[in-house]
Design a protein around this motif. Sequence first.
Motif, PDB file in Angstrom:
ATOM      1  N   VAL A 209       0.836  -1.208   0.000  1.00  0.00           N
ATOM      2  CA  VAL A 209       0.000   0.000   0.000  1.00  0.00           C
ATOM      3  C   VAL A 209       0.871   1.258   0.000  1.00  0.00           C
ATOM      4  CG1 VAL A 209      -1.685   1.338   1.312  1.00  0.00           C
ATOM      5  CG2 VAL A 209      -1.929  -1.137   1.146  1.00  0.00           C
ATOM      6  N   MET A 210       1.901   1.257   0.818  1.00  0.00           N
ATOM      7  CA  MET A 210       2.768   2.428   0.917  1.00  0.00           C
ATOM      8  C   MET A 210       3.564   2.660  -0.365  1.00  0.00           C
ATOM      9  SD  MET A 210       4.050   1.940   4.873  1.00  0.00           S
ATOM     10  CE  MET A 210       5.315   3.183   4.707  1.00  0.00           C
ATOM     11  N   GLN A 211       3.877   1.594  -1.095  1.00  0.00           N
ATOM     12  CA  GLN A 211       4.621   1.753  -2.349  1.00  0.00           C
ATOM     13  C   GLN A 211       3.753   2.320  -3.467  1.00  0.00           C
ATOM     14  OE1 GLN A 211       6.396  -2.094  -3.104  1.00  0.00           O
ATOM     15  NE2 GLN A 211       8.170  -1.651  -1.797  1.00  0.00           N
ATOM     16  N   CYS A 226      12.979   0.240  -6.384  1.00  0.00           N
ATOM     17  CA  CYS A 226      12.600   1.638  -6.635  1.00  0.00           C
ATOM     18  C   CYS A 226      12.457   1.887  -8.136  1.00  0.00           C
ATOM     19  CB  CYS A 226      13.644   2.572  -6.033  1.00  0.00           C
ATOM     20  SG  CYS A 226      13.350   4.334  -6.331  1.00  0.00           S
ATOM     21  N   LEU A 227      13.415   1.403  -8.906  1.00  0.00           N
ATOM     22  CA  LEU A 227      13.353   1.585 -10.357  1.00  0.00           C
ATOM     23  C   LEU A 227      12.202   0.795 -10.973  1.00  0.00           C
ATOM     24  CD1 LEU A 227      17.180   1.402 -11.168  1.00  0.00           C
ATOM     25  CD2 LEU A 227      15.759   3.440 -10.835  1.00  0.00           C
ATOM     26  N   ARG A 228      11.964  -0.407 -10.462  1.00  0.00           N
ATOM     27  CA  ARG A 228      10.855  -1.216 -10.985  1.00  0.00           C
ATOM     28  C   ARG A 228       9.509  -0.527 -10.757  1.00  0.00           C
ATOM     29  NH1 ARG A 228      14.149  -5.849  -9.339  1.00  0.00           N
ATOM     30  NH2 ARG A 228      14.491  -7.177 -11.183  1.00  0.00           N
ATOM     31  N   LEU A 229       9.338   0.078  -9.583  1.00  0.00           N
ATOM     32  CA  LEU A 229       8.086   0.769  -9.292  1.00  0.00           C
ATOM     33  C   LEU A 229       7.848   1.918 -10.270  1.00  0.00           C
ATOM     34  CD1 LEU A 229       8.278   0.897  -5.377  1.00  0.00           C
ATOM     35  CD2 LEU A 229       6.664  -0.451  -6.743  1.00  0.00           C
ATOM     36  N   LYS A 234       5.145   3.729 -15.511  1.00  0.00           N
ATOM     37  CA  LYS A 234       5.207   4.185 -16.906  1.00  0.00           C
ATOM     38  C   LYS A 234       4.817   3.093 -17.900  1.00  0.00           C
ATOM     39  CE  LYS A 234       8.932   7.590 -16.321  1.00  0.00           C
ATOM     40  NZ  LYS A 234      10.264   8.008 -16.823  1.00  0.00           N
ATOM     41  N   ASN A 235       4.467   1.925 -17.365  1.00  0.00           N
ATOM     42  CA  ASN A 235       4.141   0.775 -18.207  1.00  0.00           C
ATOM     43  C   ASN A 235       5.332   0.383 -19.106  1.00  0.00           C
ATOM     44  OD1 ASN A 235       2.438  -1.291 -19.066  1.00  0.00           O
ATOM     45  ND2 ASN A 235       1.595  -0.078 -20.759  1.00  0.00           N
ATOM     46  N   ARG A 236       6.539   0.452 -18.538  1.00  0.00           N
ATOM     47  CA  ARG A 236       7.757   0.155 -19.291  1.00  0.00           C
ATOM     48  C   ARG A 236       8.531  -1.022 -18.698  1.00  0.00           C
ATOM     49  NH1 ARG A 236       9.414   0.373 -23.364  1.00  0.00           N
ATOM     50  NH2 ARG A 236      11.511   1.215 -23.061  1.00  0.00           N
ATOM     51  N   LEU A 237       7.928  -1.706 -17.736  1.00  0.00           N
ATOM     52  CA  LEU A 237       8.644  -2.813 -17.100  1.00  0.00           C
ATOM     53  C   LEU A 237       8.416  -4.103 -17.890  1.00  0.00           C
ATOM     54  CD1 LEU A 237      10.406  -3.621 -14.708  1.00  0.00           C
ATOM     55  CD2 LEU A 237       8.331  -4.131 -13.420  1.00  0.00           C
ATOM     56  N   SER A 279      16.668   8.195 -16.783  1.00  0.00           N
ATOM     57  CA  SER A 279      15.567   9.161 -16.725  1.00  0.00           C
ATOM     58  C   SER A 279      14.751   9.014 -15.448  1.00  0.00           C
ATOM     59  CB  SER A 279      14.638   8.982 -17.930  1.00  0.00           C
ATOM     60  OG  SER A 279      13.957   7.735 -17.867  1.00  0.00           O
ATOM     61  N   LEU A 280      15.035   7.971 -14.655  1.00  0.00           N
ATOM     62  CA  LEU A 280      14.291   7.725 -13.414  1.00  0.00           C
ATOM     63  C   LEU A 280      14.958   8.426 -12.242  1.00  0.00           C
ATOM     64  CD1 LEU A 280      13.674   3.896 -13.938  1.00  0.00           C
ATOM     65  CD2 LEU A 280      12.198   5.805 -14.620  1.00  0.00           C
ATOM     66  N   ASN A 281      14.256   8.472 -11.124  1.00  0.00           N
ATOM     67  CA  ASN A 281      14.760   9.138  -9.920  1.00  0.00           C
ATOM     68  C   ASN A 281      15.182   8.079  -8.912  1.00  0.00           C
ATOM     69  OD1 ASN A 281      15.340  10.715  -7.733  1.00  0.00           O
ATOM     70  ND2 ASN A 281      13.348  11.694  -7.597  1.00  0.00           N
ATOM     71  N   PRO A 282      16.488   7.917  -8.677  1.00  0.00           N
ATOM     72  CA  PRO A 282      16.932   6.873  -7.751  1.00  0.00           C
ATOM     73  C   PRO A 282      16.658   7.203  -6.278  1.00  0.00           C
ATOM     74  CG  PRO A 282      18.801   8.151  -8.502  1.00  0.00           C
ATOM     75  CD  PRO A 282      17.626   8.650  -9.277  1.00  0.00           C
ATOM     76  N   LYS A 283      16.360   8.464  -5.980  1.00  0.00           N
ATOM     77  CA  LYS A 283      16.079   8.870  -4.595  1.00  0.00           C
ATOM     78  C   LYS A 283      14.847   9.778  -4.578  1.00  0.00           C
ATOM     79  CE  LYS A 283      20.807   8.387  -2.891  1.00  0.00           C
ATOM     80  NZ  LYS A 283      21.944   9.032  -2.192  1.00  0.00           N
TER      81      LYS A 283
END
Length: 508
Positions: A209-211, A226-229, A234-237, A279-283
């Motif tokens: 839920v928190m994710q 984090c990157l998978r989420l 983005k529907n890119r996994l 292009s993702l945010n690692p933090k």
Amino acid sequence: MAITHKLDIRQGQHLVMTPQLQQAIKLLQLTNLELAEFVEGQLQENPFLEIDERASLPERGEGAKQEPKQQDDQRHESERELTLKDGGEKADPAAVIDTDYENIDPGATKTETQSEAPEGGQSDWASVTTRKSNDYGDYDPNANLTKEISLHEHLTAQLQLSVSSDMQRLIGVYLIDQVDDGGYLRVDELDVAQRLGCDVAEIEEVIVVMQSFDPVGICARSLQECLRLQLKEKNRLDPAIDLFLDHLDLLAKADLAGLKKATRLSVEDIEDIVAEIRSLNPKPGHAFGHEAVQLAIPDVYVRNSDDGGWKVELNTETLPAVLANQRYFAKLTKTCKLDEEKSYLSEQMSNANWLVKSLDQRARTILKVGSEIVRQQDAFFVHGVRHLRPLNLKTVADAIEMHESTVSRVTSNKYISTPRGLFEMKYFFTSAIPATTGSINHSAESVRDRIKEMIDLEDPRAVLSDDKIVVNLRAENVDIARRTVAKYREALNIPSSVQRRRLKQRAI
């Protein structure tokens, strides 16, 4: 009827709180950090207040008493520890001292509470959180700027809207405290489950839920998660990227050959995936304001007692040790000739004595409330979150013979350190649902969990209606109305019996 002016004398009764009594009540609401800051200010302002260097505080695991010394020829012992035996009986109750704020009138008007203020304004320590209106020496224009919301506040606000049960909320609050500045959840699910006395599956459910909270990628337990989420949002996994993330360590080593071998991708595909990842945010947590870290310091410790019960004691390290210097007051009084000077010294001495007494009373009150909470919630400390019993402020107030408003102030921003973790006192108060027979009530949390369990185990060919759930619960000694069952079911995001029947029949 003629309108005339006349003098009229009337006799009446009403409760009046002096400015000092008002501030003694306010002291209850302060956290231990706020209290230390306030006392430090009083030490600088009042010439007769000083740190009690002689006060030897006992170690938390040792002696049960502390003796704050107000002056050389005056002492009164203050009990600092209670032991609760099996069954919740108090083995060594604290002595009750004279109090001025255990029973107050919460409805007293502003006029009534200020009617006994001394001429010329309130006493020097009559304001806990504000300074005198004409003091602009320390004015800070930046203090009035809009406060940037913190990550903790942002997640807490979303939690309140995303979970319905008290148990999930308690788990969520605990997990939010473990989220670091980068937005990562650094916990071991098994350890959390053991601390809170619940199943690992329940911890995992709250984490899922928190994710789903904003920002995307928050509450991940690793960089890959984090990157998978974020990619999933983005529907890119796709399977290729998912496999690539399993070997992210090779990318950190710039091992292109190893990546090609592990993922069986071409150089062009690897370059595209790397560009996607960059292009993702690692933090994601860094998007929010950062506050100075303030540790939640426990006010009360709960430990296992040798007799099988619980030992409840104050955290003496957070208790300000101050005294009123009677000798210095007597010395200055002898040298004063003006009435104004004598009046000032008497007022300061009175304030010093009152502060010392109020601090001692505050400590006693916190201990009494904390001990009663432990007595009432013994099953929680033994078995875990599922065994929280219904508890309200009135129950605790009646048990310790104090006013509900006093208990409310004491339980705000006060923490109890227990073998199951650190909890705010207010977390132990839950709503109640009556039993059909007997005097033992059920907590709303446990009833919601039972409803969910019934629906999860229902036969697809015999889906339970809300009326049937009511019948089943009453057979288990839970007196509940159908509309309450429907409300709990909707809060748990569970469809109606008609909708569930259709869905389960399709699944068959």
